[in-house]
Design an enzyme around this catalytic site. Structure first.
Site, mmCIF file in Angstrom:
data_model
loop_
_atom_site.group_PDB
_atom_site.id
_atom_site.type_symbol
_atom_site.label_atom_id
_atom_site.label_comp_id
_atom_site.label_asym_id
_atom_site.label_seq_id
_atom_site.Cartn_x
_atom_site.Cartn_y
_atom_site.Cartn_z
ATOM 1 N N GLU A 297 -6.983 16.097 -7.818
ATOM 2 C CA GLU A 297 -6.910 17.112 -7.278
ATOM 3 C C GLU A 297 -6.015 17.282 -6.256
ATOM 4 O O GLU A 297 -5.731 18.769 -5.770
ATOM 5 C CB GLU A 297 -8.315 17.406 -6.410
ATOM 6 C CG GLU A 297 -9.709 17.068 -7.293
ATOM 7 C CD GLU A 297 -10.095 18.046 -8.422
ATOM 8 O OE1 GLU A 297 -9.156 18.894 -8.696
ATOM 9 O OE2 GLU A 297 -10.885 17.777 -9.330
ATOM 10 N N CYS B 84 -2.257 4.571 1.815
ATOM 11 C CA CYS B 84 -2.924 5.819 1.766
ATOM 12 C C CYS B 84 -2.598 6.551 0.517
ATOM 13 O O CYS B 84 -2.601 7.729 0.148
ATOM 14 C CB CYS B 84 -1.917 6.740 2.752
ATOM 15 S SG CYS B 84 -2.328 6.678 4.335
ATOM 16 N N GLY B 85 -2.457 5.449 -0.578
ATOM 17 C CA GLY B 85 -2.706 5.993 -1.891
ATOM 18 C C GLY B 85 -1.356 6.612 -2.509
ATOM 19 O O GLY B 85 -1.171 7.443 -3.176
ATOM 20 N N LYS C 171 11.297 -4.547 1.079
ATOM 21 C CA LYS C 171 11.243 -3.995 2.263
ATOM 22 C C LYS C 171 12.397 -4.419 3.250
ATOM 23 O O LYS C 171 13.032 -3.607 3.994
ATOM 24 C CB LYS C 171 10.052 -4.400 2.898
ATOM 25 C CG LYS C 171 8.896 -4.090 2.339
ATOM 26 C CD LYS C 171 8.583 -2.810 2.081
ATOM 27 C CE LYS C 171 7.007 -2.265 1.373
ATOM 28 N NZ LYS C 171 6.929 -0.866 1.114
ATOM 29 N N ASN D 61 -5.324 -7.608 -0.115
ATOM 30 C CA ASN D 61 -3.988 -7.115 -0.308
ATOM 31 C C ASN D 61 -3.491 -8.137 -1.803
ATOM 32 O O ASN D 61 -2.319 -8.503 -1.925
ATOM 33 C CB ASN D 61 -3.273 -7.813 0.506
ATOM 34 C CG ASN D 61 -1.739 -7.067 0.770
ATOM 35 O OD1 ASN D 61 -1.352 -6.002 0.176
ATOM 36 N ND2 ASN D 61 -0.654 -8.175 1.108
ATOM 37 N N ASP E 294 7.257 3.580 -4.112
ATOM 38 C CA ASP E 294 7.325 3.010 -3.011
ATOM 39 C C ASP E 294 8.799 3.418 -2.106
ATOM 40 O O ASP E 294 8.601 3.715 -0.672
ATOM 41 C CB ASP E 294 7.252 1.327 -2.868
ATOM 42 C CG ASP E 294 6.830 0.895 -1.674
ATOM 43 O OD1 ASP E 294 6.327 1.479 -0.818
ATOM 44 O OD2 ASP E 294 7.388 -0.206 -1.411
ATOM 45 N N ARG F 160 2.573 -9.166 4.297
ATOM 46 C CA ARG F 160 3.501 -9.227 5.184
ATOM 47 C C ARG F 160 3.551 -9.628 6.352
ATOM 48 O O ARG F 160 2.360 -9.225 7.150
ATOM 49 C CB ARG F 160 4.079 -7.740 5.174
ATOM 50 C CG ARG F 160 5.063 -7.435 3.932
ATOM 51 C CD ARG F 160 5.691 -6.074 4.023
ATOM 52 N NE ARG F 160 4.810 -4.988 3.993
ATOM 53 C CZ ARG F 160 4.397 -4.191 5.190
ATOM 54 N NH1 ARG F 160 4.714 -4.633 6.480
ATOM 55 N NH2 ARG F 160 3.507 -3.286 5.119
ATOM 56 N N THR G 181 0.849 4.923 -4.500
ATOM 57 C CA THR G 181 1.089 4.568 -5.904
ATOM 58 C C THR G 181 0.227 5.640 -6.788
ATOM 59 O O THR G 181 0.585 5.869 -7.860
ATOM 60 C CB THR G 181 0.673 2.964 -6.178
ATOM 61 O OG1 THR G 181 1.495 2.256 -5.259
ATOM 62 C CG2 THR G 181 1.039 2.830 -7.633
ATOM 63 N N TYR H 280 4.947 -14.763 -0.117
ATOM 64 C CA TYR H 280 4.340 -13.626 -0.727
ATOM 65 C C TYR H 280 5.163 -12.261 -0.402
ATOM 66 O O TYR H 280 5.847 -12.108 0.835
ATOM 67 C CB TYR H 280 3.216 -13.668 0.231
ATOM 68 C CG TYR H 280 2.033 -12.851 -0.323
ATOM 69 C CD1 TYR H 280 1.233 -13.279 -1.476
ATOM 70 C CD2 TYR H 280 1.855 -11.536 -0.300
ATOM 71 C CE1 TYR H 280 0.538 -12.713 -2.264
ATOM 72 C CE2 TYR H 280 0.791 -10.845 -0.904
ATOM 73 C CZ TYR H 280 0.071 -11.179 -1.738
ATOM 74 O OH TYR H 280 -0.734 -10.623 -2.653
ATOM 75 N N SER I 187 1.117 2.565 4.476
ATOM 76 C CA SER I 187 0.385 1.621 3.490
ATOM 77 C C SER I 187 -0.987 1.885 3.204
ATOM 78 O O SER I 187 -1.335 2.506 4.425
ATOM 79 C CB SER I 187 0.462 0.155 3.837
ATOM 80 O OG SER I 187 2.022 0.016 4.203
ATOM 81 N N ARG J 85 -2.060 -8.264 -5.504
ATOM 82 C CA ARG J 85 -1.316 -7.454 -6.065
ATOM 83 C C ARG J 85 -0.866 -7.622 -7.440
ATOM 84 O O ARG J 85 -0.968 -8.762 -8.048
ATOM 85 C CB ARG J 85 0.045 -7.602 -5.303
ATOM 86 C CG ARG J 85 0.485 -7.667 -3.512
ATOM 87 C CD ARG J 85 0.639 -6.019 -3.507
ATOM 88 N NE ARG J 85 0.290 -5.600 -2.031
ATOM 89 C CZ ARG J 85 1.093 -4.646 -1.424
ATOM 90 N NH1 ARG J 85 1.840 -3.994 -2.291
ATOM 91 N NH2 ARG J 85 1.149 -4.570 -0.051
ATOM 92 N N HIS K 72 11.045 4.957 3.025
ATOM 93 C CA HIS K 72 9.432 4.394 2.367
ATOM 94 C C HIS K 72 8.950 5.745 1.582
ATOM 95 O O HIS K 72 7.920 6.333 2.161
ATOM 96 C CB HIS K 72 8.743 3.766 3.614
ATOM 97 C CG HIS K 72 7.747 3.250 3.067
ATOM 98 N ND1 HIS K 72 6.594 2.902 4.077
ATOM 99 C CD2 HIS K 72 7.231 2.355 2.044
ATOM 100 C CE1 HIS K 72 5.763 2.141 3.314
ATOM 101 N NE2 HIS K 72 6.112 1.760 2.174
HETATM 102 C C1 OXD Z 1 3.640 -1.468 1.775
HETATM 103 C C2 OXD Z 1 4.036 -2.096 0.623
HETATM 104 O O1 OXD Z 1 2.910 -2.321 2.833
HETATM 105 O O2 OXD Z 1 4.352 -1.087 -0.171
HETATM 106 O O3 OXD Z 1 4.036 -0.558 2.496
HETATM 107 O O4 OXD Z 1 3.555 -3.362 0.250
HETATM 108 MN MN MN Z 2 5.269 0.113 0.837
#
Ligand code: OXD
Ligand code: MN
Length: 600
Positions: free
Chosen positions: A510, A266-267, A222, A379, A289, A71, A269, A213, A264, A381, A242
């Protein structure tokens, strides 16, 4: 072709056609055959590679141009009529001026190409929470990715009827072809300054030019589901966020739904598909997301996942970090910018799979483990259908949405912020959402490595309107609701480090231990201590059975260090200054109250 009775839509398509001058127009019907044909067009032109059908059936690899890999936040514009209604002056351009500039770029930009008209629904077609968009794009890659990420085609045209409302989304890669010219492997506008990701919030319209992209080009995600939808949500009294949505079933079979806002990387997914380590607990996925939340008749907030697929970061995805995603991306998945192995499979850094001795990297070059280069772009995907997720909840497409009990907010903080902190009430929860953020770990953004980049509700790159007004909207949602029915807000931080710079909390599966405590709190059994910053678990409140974590570690995870909080308050005050007069008073009050309670 289906019949289109929406006159205004037909007129808009004609208008765009006259401006962009494509060779042909294709209205997407959303069928599987069409999806295959669009993929085949690119494969035949040598722009995409089918993967080994024994190892990854139905999967394809694409490589983008090295200048078009993410992005482009500095080319993202919010063209509201008034500058003060934009998230910040830096992203604002006067709408008519921006349109005039972009019209020059759009003039003839689709020559030599097919213009795809992609009617799409964000959310299950017909849900009272869903919304419709129509994306016009000259990229077949966009069209087949939109087929995975949203619900597209004839059914949407039916739902739109003759006068339904929709968001106009115009996209071009910005690379017209001269007569007989061979296409580039990844067409896009050559220079960053030629790219525009523009939003016209009052007109509910998106114009994107020059990039093919991800979030720049798949406009349902987004651009629509966050930036434009946030404006619709403000005007209509709901929330476009988000956030992941997960379903948690406790050992008694009771179901709870939780949303989570994380910036983005931070895990998010991974958390959405988590495999709990606490016996008897189960996590299923609704979304990874974005969450759209509206009040139901019973006064509770109900969420839908407006998307139909996951567009996840590939590097770092492994059987350890996300076994469910690993299974999900085994079939019918589009990979972009990963390595291609000699036997037609894909490979990436952090996959947990041994590096092959040779592959073709994301730039299309020979690669060996000694190359000193990344095989997959950081990045890179996957685009994969949500229904393939092994732990997708059966109700993930329920048009009514799912009732939310808790909202998590959090970022990456190696100090200061405890593992979990329960808000005192709604306004305090919004305050916690407003101060979340991560330490800057890369000098790519600014020179201020180590400084905290505040990212309210993980929306910093996705605000569609003034960020102070956005927080005021959250406060108003609370003011107008029955407080006892609102979700409780929890501030979590999986990333606190010890003196040796090592993560104290093991994370991944955990994290279910923290979810368990949250559910116990909601049902009145979880133990907590009131502290100046919020309600923290007591030292023995989080189930640590079977986990090798010392009492000292737990103490560290829950520590409130006065010096750190003193610095934190100063830093929040600095950030709050960026809101100018639009900072909601209730949040300034929350900060003062916290400072007083801390008695610094
Ligand atoms: C982000 C994404 O960047 O979901 O937040 O791609
Ligand atoms: Mn996102």
């Amino acid at each position: 072709m289906y019949k289109v009775s929406h006159k205004e839509l037909k007129a808009w398509v004609e208008e765009v056609k006259a401006m962009c001058k494509p060779d042909s127009v294709h209205w997407c019907d959303g069928s599987q055959e069409e999806y295959q044909q669009m993929l085949q067009v690119m494969v035949d032109a040598g722009l995409g590679t089918p993967l080994n059908s024994k190892k990854r059936p139905g999967c394809y690899l694409f490589r983008s141009h090295p200048s078009d890999v993410a992005r482009v936040e500095n080319r993202t514009f919010i063209a509201s009529k008034k500058m003060e209604d934009a998230p910040s002056p830096d992203v604002w351009v006067e709408p008519e001026e921006l349109k005039a500039t972009m019209r020059k770029s759009y003039d003839g930009c689709m020559k030599g190409r097919t213009m795809y008209v992609i009617p799409f629904s964000m959310g299950p077609i017909g849900s009272p929470i869903s919304k419709i968009g129509v994306e016009i794009s000259d990229s077949p890659y966009v069209a087949f990715n939109m087929k995975i990420m949203t619900r597209i085609g004839a059914a949407v045209i039916d739902a739109l009827g003759s006068d339904g409302e929709y968001v106009r989304c115009l996209h071009s890669v910005g690379s017209p072809l001269a007569e007989g010219e061979k296409d580039k492997a990844w067409p896009c506008a050559p220079s960053i300054d030629d790219k525009y990701i523009s939003h016209f919030p009052e007109e509910r319209m998106i114009w994107s030019y020059g990039s093919g992209y991800g979030g720049n080009a798949l406009l349902g995600k987004k651009c629509f589901a966050l930036r434009i939808a946030a404006v619709q949500a403000r005007d209509e009294g709901w929330l476009a966020e988000h956030m992941l949505i997960l379903k948690l079933t406790d050992p008694n079979g009771k179901v709870h739904y939780v949303c989570g806002a994380f910036p983005s990387a931070c895990g998010k997914t991974n958390l959405a598909m988590l495999e709990p380590t606490v016996p008897g607990w189960k996590v299923e996925t609704i979304g990874d997301d974005i969450a759209w939340m509206k009040f139901g008749k019973d006064g509770r907030l109900y969420a839908i996942n407006p998307e139909a697929g996951f567009f996840g970061v590939v590097p770092g995805t492994s059987m350890k970090s996300n076994p469910n995603a690993m299974k999900q991306i085994q079939t019918n998945t589009i990979f972009t910018n990963v390595g291609l192995t000699d036997d037609g499979d894909v490979w990436w850094e952090g996959s947990g799979m041994p590096a092959p001795s040779h592959l073709i990297d994301w730039k299309g070059k020979d690669w060996t483990p000694d190359s000193g280069e990344l095989a997959a772009h950081a990045n890179a995907r996957f685009t994969t259908p949500a229904e393939q997720c092994p732990v997708i909840a059966p109700e993930w497409e329920d048009p009514a949405g799912v009732p939310i009990s808790a909202i998590l907010v959090g970022g990456r903080r190696k100090t200061t912020v405890p593992l979990v902190n329960e808000s005192r009430d709604w306004n305090h929860g919004v305050f916690l959402g407003s101060i979340m953020g991560s330490e800057i770990t890369t000098a790519a953004i600014t020179d201020n490595v180590g400084q905290v980049r505040r990212d309210p509700f993980a929306m910093l790159p996705f605000f569609g309107y003034n960020k102070g007004d956005y927080l005021q909207h959250w406060l108003d949602i609370g003011k107008n609701a029955d407080a006892s029915k609102l979700p409780k807000i929890y501030f979590v931080n999986w990333f606190r480090k010890n003196a040796d710079d090592k993560f104290i909390w093991p994370g991944f599966g955990e994290n279910s231990r923290v979810l368990k405590w949250i559910i116990e709190r909601l049902s009145g059994t979880g133990k907590a201590a009131e502290t100046p910053i919020g309600n923290l678990p007591t030292a023995d409140a989080i189930d640590l059975n079977g986990l090798n974590l010392s009492a000292k570690d737990m103490e560290e995870l829950l520590k409130i260090d006065k010096d750190e909080w003193k610095a934190e308050i100063e830093s929040i005050r600095e950030d709050y200054k960026t809101y100018g007069t639009r900072l909601p008073k209730a949040l300034a009050d929350e900060l003062d109250k916290m400072e007083k309670r801390l008695n610094l």
